[in-house]
Design an enzyme around this catalytic site. Sequence first.
Site, PDB file in Angstrom:
ATOM      1  N   HIS A 307       3.338  -3.872  -2.293  1.00  0.00           N
ATOM      2  CA  HIS A 307       3.728  -5.072  -1.535  1.00  0.00           C
ATOM      3  C   HIS A 307       4.905  -5.805  -2.179  1.00  0.00           C
ATOM      4  CE1 HIS A 307       0.486  -4.735   1.273  1.00  0.00           C
ATOM      5  NE2 HIS A 307      -0.461  -4.918   0.365  1.00  0.00           N
ATOM      6  N   ASP A 343      -2.675   3.607   1.452  1.00  0.00           N
ATOM      7  CA  ASP A 343      -3.382   2.335   1.297  1.00  0.00           C
ATOM      8  C   ASP A 343      -3.643   1.758   2.684  1.00  0.00           C
ATOM      9  OD1 ASP A 343      -3.700   0.037  -1.114  1.00  0.00           O
ATOM     10  OD2 ASP A 343      -3.485  -0.775   0.905  1.00  0.00           O
ATOM     11  N   HIS A 345      -3.437  -1.145   3.692  1.00  0.00           N
ATOM     12  CA  HIS A 345      -2.430  -2.153   4.028  1.00  0.00           C
ATOM     13  C   HIS A 345      -1.041  -1.523   3.974  1.00  0.00           C
ATOM     14  CE1 HIS A 345      -5.846  -4.419   2.188  1.00  0.00           C
ATOM     15  NE2 HIS A 345      -5.670  -5.157   3.279  1.00  0.00           N
ATOM     16  N   ASP A 434      -8.560   1.531  -0.477  1.00  0.00           N
ATOM     17  CA  ASP A 434      -9.241   0.486   0.263  1.00  0.00           C
ATOM     18  C   ASP A 434      -9.501   0.868   1.717  1.00  0.00           C
ATOM     19  OD1 ASP A 434      -6.524   0.460   0.573  1.00  0.00           O
ATOM     20  OD2 ASP A 434      -6.249  -1.658   0.113  1.00  0.00           O
TER      21      ASP A 434
END
Length: 580
Positions: A307, A343, A345, A434
Amino acid sequence: MASEAVQASCVMNGEAKNNQALKRKHLVSNENITACYCDVVSVDTGDIGTSGRDMFANINDDRQPNGTYKKTRLPKELTIQDMYNNQDAFDDDDDEEDDSDWEPVQKRNEIVKWFCTNCTMVNLDDVVHCDICGEHKASGILRHGFYASPCSPEGVQVESQSRKRDKDLQLEASSSNCLTAVGFDEKMLLHSEVEKKFHPHPERPDRLRAIAASLAAAGIFPGKCCPIPAREITKEELQKVHSLEHIEAVEFTSQVLSSYFSTDTYANEHSAHAARLAAGLCADLASAIFSGQMRNGFALVRPPGHHAGVLQAMGFCLHNNAAVAALAAQVAGAKKVLIIDWDVHHGNGTQEIFNQNKSVLYISLHRHERGKFYPGTGAAFEIGSKGAEGYCVNIPWSCGGVGDNDYIFAFQHVVLPVASEFAPDFTIISAGFDAACGDPLGGCDVTPAGYAQMTHMLSTLCGGKLLVILEGGYNLRSISSSATAVVKVLLGESSECEPENIAPSRAGLLTVLEVLKIQMKYWPTLSSSFEKLQAQTGMHCSDNQRKEVKKRRVFEPPMWWRWGRKQLLYHILTGHFYLR
């Protein structure tokens, strides 16, 4: 300047009154400040002793002439900086009054709670197993990894045959040349949240402890994998990825006890060092693998990075480890680098860094929900810009619950065809776990076998030069079992063949079709797959529609029902109207 970029709350050392302020900080709740600092803290709203009432009034109330007190509204949240600025008021109170004999008159029985070691969810004290994940209150997962029994504190579930084989191979690996490297340094465990919130932060040091315990219990690391020495990344290397302002902002956090880049992205005095170690390990692993010193590797690092963009830290991430590794591989001689980000996200930072770079192909599989899932980026139409269109491939799931079949189906029809046409020299996996079953943030259902299969499918690219970098994943049992399964594939223990006739969910199929329709303009190899899947989808939809019509027309009413009082009932039964 860095001081403007970081919202820091600082506790200074050295003077007695500053140490007193630090003591008070641990006695004041960030969520709801209802108690004042003293030798005893009462959370009851009932009567309190005389001296305690006086001190509470000095800090928070206005004394009236008649001896009563006018209550003033307490601040909703008190930072360390606020307490530091007001420490003189506290010190004056300490000098004027002796509170040694103060004690509460009433004391309410507090509800005792405990937080699950595995998933961080809160439970009542009389509950033995976590209501969310079923983990035992005295979990042994930090000692034994996912091999520890979730039902008892000391039980260890290990397949005897596998455990015996791992012990036998451990001695062989110590005397032979290791081909799989693992990057890890205990100093990265010092990165943690100082502020004690109502709920433990999901990105916590226990994530690395659980994975390391699982690898040790399996005899993989230490044992079969080679460790590499950790070093801090240099400022010059970081400037190839991040702006100087961002680098200085992260560095500034080493001067304060606790700071926040955003509400969910914390730092303490050790975080900058941990972030530089993580980036340095990823860079060195990439160089060693591409140069042939190692066959592949796993970067067991934190804080995560995908991120973190050119200018900002966000989403628990400080420096972008995958981007640093990609550029290190190019310095070592790689012309084209593939980054696969699974991931849950979207890696908005990695996409931003390489958005206009044709030498790096970024493919991300993530939960998106039309921009409603964090961080909101990563739609299928985000494809790169300024001559690099098509070198960003986003596969955005429209809902949660996505599992192995959807991911492998996307690999078969999008990831591998595009990667093969790109023909990379080096492959990096931004391996967030995740999307695994049981993760408190992901809400998806990928299993360790699914992660192992995806790793196996990617290991055939570019001669097996593959680096796996840890990103997210916040259920310790899921993240440790998944990471161990991936490392076993790197070691060559998995010989599973690519599954055929994978049946994705309807949402997964529609997502893949959307991506194919957009990306086939830039990757011609996708055209045939799109036409084939579109035809299958059309037949599937037609069959479903015919079945629905057949269900609605099981009862054929008389024709004369078309008119008169039963006209509406006729249209309902023949399918012209639908009742929902």
